[in-house]
Design a protein around this motif. Structure first.
Motif, PDB file in Angstrom:
ATOM      1  N   ARG A  39      -5.419 -10.197   1.420  1.00  0.00           N
ATOM      2  CA  ARG A  39      -6.864  -9.140   1.215  1.00  0.00           C
ATOM      3  C   ARG A  39      -6.071  -7.650   1.761  1.00  0.00           C
ATOM      4  O   ARG A  39      -5.782  -7.700   2.953  1.00  0.00           O
ATOM      5  CB  ARG A  39      -7.690  -9.467   2.270  1.00  0.00           C
ATOM      6  N   VAL A  40      -6.201  -6.719   1.136  1.00  0.00           N
ATOM      7  CA  VAL A  40      -5.390  -5.351   1.426  1.00  0.00           C
ATOM      8  C   VAL A  40      -6.631  -4.260   1.401  1.00  0.00           C
ATOM      9  O   VAL A  40      -7.039  -3.951   0.440  1.00  0.00           O
ATOM     10  CB  VAL A  40      -4.443  -5.140   0.244  1.00  0.00           C
ATOM     11  N   ALA A  41      -6.501  -3.339   2.486  1.00  0.00           N
ATOM     12  CA  ALA A  41      -7.406  -2.257   2.627  1.00  0.00           C
ATOM     13  C   ALA A  41      -6.895  -1.217   2.115  1.00  0.00           C
ATOM     14  O   ALA A  41      -5.716  -0.897   2.416  1.00  0.00           O
ATOM     15  CB  ALA A  41      -7.762  -2.373   4.226  1.00  0.00           C
ATOM     16  N   ILE A  42      -7.543  -0.520   1.249  1.00  0.00           N
ATOM     17  CA  ILE A  42      -7.232   0.632   0.405  1.00  0.00           C
ATOM     18  C   ILE A  42      -8.168   1.750   0.445  1.00  0.00           C
ATOM     19  O   ILE A  42      -9.402   1.513   0.485  1.00  0.00           O
ATOM     20  CB  ILE A  42      -6.803   0.369  -0.965  1.00  0.00           C
ATOM     21  N   GLU A  43      -7.675   2.843   0.515  1.00  0.00           N
ATOM     22  CA  GLU A  43      -8.561   4.069   0.190  1.00  0.00           C
ATOM     23  C   GLU A  43      -8.669   4.234  -1.210  1.00  0.00           C
ATOM     24  O   GLU A  43      -7.615   4.357  -1.895  1.00  0.00           O
ATOM     25  CB  GLU A  43      -7.956   5.416   0.934  1.00  0.00           C
ATOM     26  N   PRO A  44     -10.077   4.128  -1.878  1.00  0.00           N
ATOM     27  CA  PRO A  44     -10.184   4.384  -3.426  1.00  0.00           C
ATOM     28  C   PRO A  44      -9.705   5.590  -3.982  1.00  0.00           C
ATOM     29  O   PRO A  44      -9.879   5.995  -5.168  1.00  0.00           O
ATOM     30  CB  PRO A  44     -11.401   3.544  -3.581  1.00  0.00           C
TER      31      PRO A  44
ATOM     32  N   VAL B 231       0.727 -15.360  -3.639  1.00  0.00           N
ATOM     33  CA  VAL B 231      -0.688 -15.631  -3.635  1.00  0.00           C
ATOM     34  C   VAL B 231      -1.391 -14.426  -4.564  1.00  0.00           C
ATOM     35  O   VAL B 231      -0.706 -13.627  -4.974  1.00  0.00           O
ATOM     36  CB  VAL B 231      -1.122 -15.440  -2.179  1.00  0.00           C
ATOM     37  N   ALA B 232      -2.674 -14.531  -4.619  1.00  0.00           N
ATOM     38  CA  ALA B 232      -3.244 -13.654  -5.350  1.00  0.00           C
ATOM     39  C   ALA B 232      -3.531 -12.250  -4.489  1.00  0.00           C
ATOM     40  O   ALA B 232      -3.464 -12.492  -3.304  1.00  0.00           O
ATOM     41  CB  ALA B 232      -4.724 -14.065  -5.704  1.00  0.00           C
ATOM     42  N   VAL B 233      -4.047 -11.356  -4.868  1.00  0.00           N
ATOM     43  CA  VAL B 233      -4.287 -10.150  -4.026  1.00  0.00           C
ATOM     44  C   VAL B 233      -5.650  -9.718  -4.393  1.00  0.00           C
ATOM     45  O   VAL B 233      -6.295  -9.693  -5.499  1.00  0.00           O
ATOM     46  CB  VAL B 233      -3.556  -8.820  -4.278  1.00  0.00           C
ATOM     47  N   GLU B 234      -6.325  -9.265  -3.300  1.00  0.00           N
ATOM     48  CA  GLU B 234      -7.742  -8.905  -3.323  1.00  0.00           C
ATOM     49  C   GLU B 234      -7.975  -7.541  -2.456  1.00  0.00           C
ATOM     50  O   GLU B 234      -7.510  -7.342  -1.270  1.00  0.00           O
ATOM     51  CB  GLU B 234      -8.721  -9.855  -2.763  1.00  0.00           C
ATOM     52  N   PHE B 235      -8.339  -6.374  -3.302  1.00  0.00           N
ATOM     53  CA  PHE B 235      -8.464  -5.189  -2.428  1.00  0.00           C
ATOM     54  C   PHE B 235      -9.798  -5.000  -2.036  1.00  0.00           C
ATOM     55  O   PHE B 235     -10.661  -5.026  -2.643  1.00  0.00           O
ATOM     56  CB  PHE B 235      -8.025  -3.950  -3.635  1.00  0.00           C
ATOM     57  N   VAL B 236      -9.769  -4.553  -0.730  1.00  0.00           N
ATOM     58  CA  VAL B 236     -11.072  -4.211   0.066  1.00  0.00           C
ATOM     59  C   VAL B 236     -10.993  -2.556   0.152  1.00  0.00           C
ATOM     60  O   VAL B 236     -10.080  -1.971   0.842  1.00  0.00           O
ATOM     61  CB  VAL B 236     -11.107  -4.925   1.487  1.00  0.00           C
ATOM     62  N   GLU B 237     -11.975  -1.918  -0.487  1.00  0.00           N
ATOM     63  CA  GLU B 237     -11.759  -0.571  -0.824  1.00  0.00           C
ATOM     64  C   GLU B 237     -12.777   0.037   0.521  1.00  0.00           C
ATOM     65  O   GLU B 237     -14.053  -0.158   0.336  1.00  0.00           O
ATOM     66  CB  GLU B 237     -12.289  -0.084  -2.013  1.00  0.00           C
TER      67      GLU B 237
ATOM     68  N   MET C   8      -2.906  -2.879   5.688  1.00  0.00           N
ATOM     69  CA  MET C   8      -3.574  -1.725   5.159  1.00  0.00           C
ATOM     70  C   MET C   8      -2.509  -0.921   4.485  1.00  0.00           C
ATOM     71  O   MET C   8      -1.568  -0.971   5.156  1.00  0.00           O
ATOM     72  CB  MET C   8      -4.255  -0.744   6.228  1.00  0.00           C
ATOM     73  N   TRP C   9      -2.617  -0.937   2.955  1.00  0.00           N
ATOM     74  CA  TRP C   9      -1.563  -0.461   2.250  1.00  0.00           C
ATOM     75  C   TRP C   9      -2.245   0.844   1.537  1.00  0.00           C
ATOM     76  O   TRP C   9      -2.336   0.595   0.377  1.00  0.00           O
ATOM     77  CB  TRP C   9      -1.074  -1.405   1.203  1.00  0.00           C
ATOM     78  N   SER C  10      -2.142   1.925   2.157  1.00  0.00           N
ATOM     79  CA  SER C  10      -2.730   3.010   1.424  1.00  0.00           C
ATOM     80  C   SER C  10      -2.303   4.416   2.279  1.00  0.00           C
ATOM     81  O   SER C  10      -3.177   4.749   2.968  1.00  0.00           O
ATOM     82  CB  SER C  10      -4.336   2.824   1.653  1.00  0.00           C
ATOM     83  N   ALA C  11      -1.181   4.876   1.983  1.00  0.00           N
ATOM     84  CA  ALA C  11      -0.798   6.331   2.326  1.00  0.00           C
ATOM     85  C   ALA C  11      -1.062   6.153   3.725  1.00  0.00           C
ATOM     86  O   ALA C  11      -1.448   7.186   4.309  1.00  0.00           O
ATOM     87  CB  ALA C  11      -1.620   7.313   1.715  1.00  0.00           C
ATOM     88  N   LEU C  12      -0.578   5.212   4.519  1.00  0.00           N
ATOM     89  CA  LEU C  12      -0.628   5.039   5.896  1.00  0.00           C
ATOM     90  C   LEU C  12       0.603   5.840   6.650  1.00  0.00           C
ATOM     91  O   LEU C  12       1.573   5.300   6.656  1.00  0.00           O
ATOM     92  CB  LEU C  12      -0.986   3.691   6.666  1.00  0.00           C
ATOM     93  N   VAL C  13       0.188   7.080   7.155  1.00  0.00           N
ATOM     94  CA  VAL C  13       1.097   7.556   8.156  1.00  0.00           C
ATOM     95  C   VAL C  13       0.932   7.052   9.613  1.00  0.00           C
ATOM     96  O   VAL C  13      -0.157   7.137  10.058  1.00  0.00           O
ATOM     97  CB  VAL C  13       0.943   9.072   8.068  1.00  0.00           C
ATOM     98  N   PRO C  14       2.181   6.502  10.032  1.00  0.00           N
ATOM     99  CA  PRO C  14       1.963   5.886  11.431  1.00  0.00           C
ATOM    100  C   PRO C  14       1.646   7.070  12.421  1.00  0.00           C
ATOM    101  O   PRO C  14       2.208   8.169  12.636  1.00  0.00           O
ATOM    102  CB  PRO C  14       3.344   5.457  11.881  1.00  0.00           C
TER     103      PRO C  14
END
Length: 553
Positions: free
Chosen positions: A301-306, A338-344, A367-373
């Protein structure tokens, strides 16, 4: 096999139960982890309210600025009105005096001319009488000449008289010539003309000065009105940001409140505690990691900004998200089998999902969405960097005024709620709002922060902001991709080679249970850097990786 091949097998979800010990022995650890995550959520809530306080403080500051500008404008207008009245009165009095002087001079000149004409008339009458007498004498001389004889003597007398008359006529003629000499009059009239010209010139200068003063006052008023308009125009966007911050805080409070309620229920026994911990995303056993949970369920489960254009976004009408981060998440899921599910979710909310779960109960593993630490992300651990970039200016196509960050002084800049933007601006000596910069520092007219990447580009196209400061990773796709809504309207001004370099990472929960997931991500990123497919993938999304000095982050 290519690194980004989609033919990898997907592991079937495991049906084996999670390893578990006695519930009583795990009670303390579960409670500690659950409460730790609740505390982190409350910290996010505090940050949201801090952001809200900052926004409202800025709104208050801008509102006060608008009021001050209005007061200053009214004062300037009143001063301009009074000055115009005074200068108009002075000019009117001066012109009135000049008119009276002119009329008096002309009247005097007319009287002098009348007197001189009367004297000329008298002299002319004398000349006429002399001429008549001379005429009669001439007639008599003719008669005498006709008689002959002794008449010669008479001619002597006549000649004498005629000679006297001629002398008198000559004298009269000289007098007439002198009287008809208008040289003094012409000198006087020339002097009058000179005086009149000087007076009129002085009046003209005074009038010009008054008009210039009025014009300068109007220019100052126009400038103040521009400032007022700029501040007023910023208020709606800032209020929108405030509403967004309030909504984020409300959602976090709901999640935190639910977590606290569940913890209260968990106090009734170990089984209730285990169920509550599972509902808020905490592992149900001390030996179960995030990576094991992903492999067990068969879904990452991957959190992204849509709306992170070029990185993770869903185009209008599209069934699936796209972008560099989406492609990398698919590749990583295939690596795990595994499969991937995007949580927007909105970008600022994505880190919450690593520990709290969405209202529907779907937490995110990464979280895989242009994440600047950045330190603002509480209880989030970051992977190794997978792409480096610089910030660039985005401007309207053909706009040549903005060549670097320093050239933005006096203009309105748009940006995202990115923690790196303020530091980058300060590093370039650019200040705004309530900042108190040095005298030689550059100062923005406004800095508008937009919660949505769609809004910020539309604002630039509409002229609400003059330029944007944005990551090249997103700006490249927005300005160059054939299917971008803004292609042909916006362009990128390349960053200077000396500008700092930033990077993106993948975020996981900061709990020890996510350590193996982060290690797996780092191994994936290490293999990624040497894959030839990766360069092609970057080009596909119009990303130009940066190399250079260390970043500010």
């Amino acid at each position: 096999m290519p690194f980004f091949s989609r033919s990898s097998a997907v592991r079937e979800p495991s049906t084996a139960p999670d390893p578990a010990g006695a519930p009583g022995s795990r009670l303390g650890g579960q409670l500690e982890r659950a409460l730790g995550r609740t505390v982190a959520l409350l910290q996010y809530t505090a940050d949201s309210h801090d952001a809200l306080g900052d926004v409202f403080t800025e709104i208050d500051s801008r509102s006060r600025t608008v009021i001050e500008e209005l007061e200053a404008m009214r004062t300037t207008m009143e001063q301009s009105r009074q000055a115009a009245q005074e200068k108009t009165l002075a000019s009117t009095e001066r012109l009135s005096a000049l008119s009276h002087q002119t009329i008096g001079s002309l009247t005097q000149l007319s009287a002098d001319l009348d007197k001189r004409m009367e004297r000329i008339g008298a002299v002319m009458e004398t000349i006429e009488r002399s001429s008549s007498e001379l005429s009669l004498l001439a007639i008599n001389s003719g008669i005498q000449a006709a008689h002959g004889g002794e008449a010669g003597r008479a001619f002597g007398v006549l000649a004498t008289r005629m000679r006297n008359l001629a002398e008198r006529s000559s004298l009269d003629a000289r007098q007439v010539a002198q009287l008809l000499d208008f040289s003094p009059f012409r000198a006087s009239f020339a002097q009058f003309n000179t005086t009149l010209a000087h007076s009129i010139g002085d009046a003209d200068q005074r009038i010009s000065g008054a008009l210039h003063s009025v014009s300068a006052s109007q220019s100052e008023m126009a400038q103040r009105m521009d400032e007022m308009e700029a501040h007023t125009r910023a208020i709606p966007d800032m209020l929108a940001n405030a509403r967004d911050a309030i909504e984020r805080g409300r959602r976090v409070l709901e999640i935190a409140g639910e977590g606290c309620t569940q913890m209260q229920e968990a106090c009734h026994g170990p089984r209730a505690l285990a169920a509550a911990a599972q509902r808020i995303g905490a592992p149900t056993g001390s030996s179960v990691s995030v990576l094991d949970s992903v492999r067990g369920r068969g879904v990452l489960r991957v959190a992204i900004e849509p709306r992170a254009w070029g990185m993770s976004f869903r185009a209008r009408g599209a069934s699936q998200p796209r972008g560099l981060d989406v492609d990398l998440a698919h590749a990583f899921a295939r690596r795990l089998g595994v499969a991937v599910e995007f949580v927007e979710r909105p970008w600022l909310e994505c880190p919450w999902l690593l520990m709290a779960g969405a209202p529907a109960g779907a937490a995110a593993d990464v979280m895989w969405s242009a994440l600047v630490p950045a330190p603002i992300f509480h209880r989030v651990a970051f992977s190794e960097p997978y792409v480096h970039f610089r910030y660039v200016l985005v401007r309207r196509r053909g706009e040549a005024r903005f060549t670097d960050i320093g050239s933005l002084a006096g203009y309105t800049l748009g940006a995202m709620p990115d923690p790196a933007v303020p530091d980058l601006l300060h590093a370039h000596g650019v200040h705004w709002g309530r900042d108190k910069p040095q005298a030689d520092a550059h100062r923005l007219k406004n800095l508008l922060v937009f919660p949505s990447l769609t809004e910020v580009f539309d604002a630039l196209c509409a002229g609400r902001v003059d330029a944007l400061l944005l990551e090249q990773t997103m700006a490249g796709w927005v300005c160059a991709a054939p299917d971008s809504p803004w292609t042909g309207r916006l362009e990128v001004q390349a960053a200077a080679p000396t500008d700092p370099v930033f990077h993106y990472t993948v975020g996981v929960c900061g709990d020890p249970g996510a350590d193996t997931m982060r290690a797996e991500l780092n191994a994936f990123i290490h293999d990624l850097q040497g894959a030839p497919d990766y360069s092609l993938l970057l080009k596909r999304w119009h990303i130009a990786p940066a190399h250079g000095q260390a970043a500010l982050q």
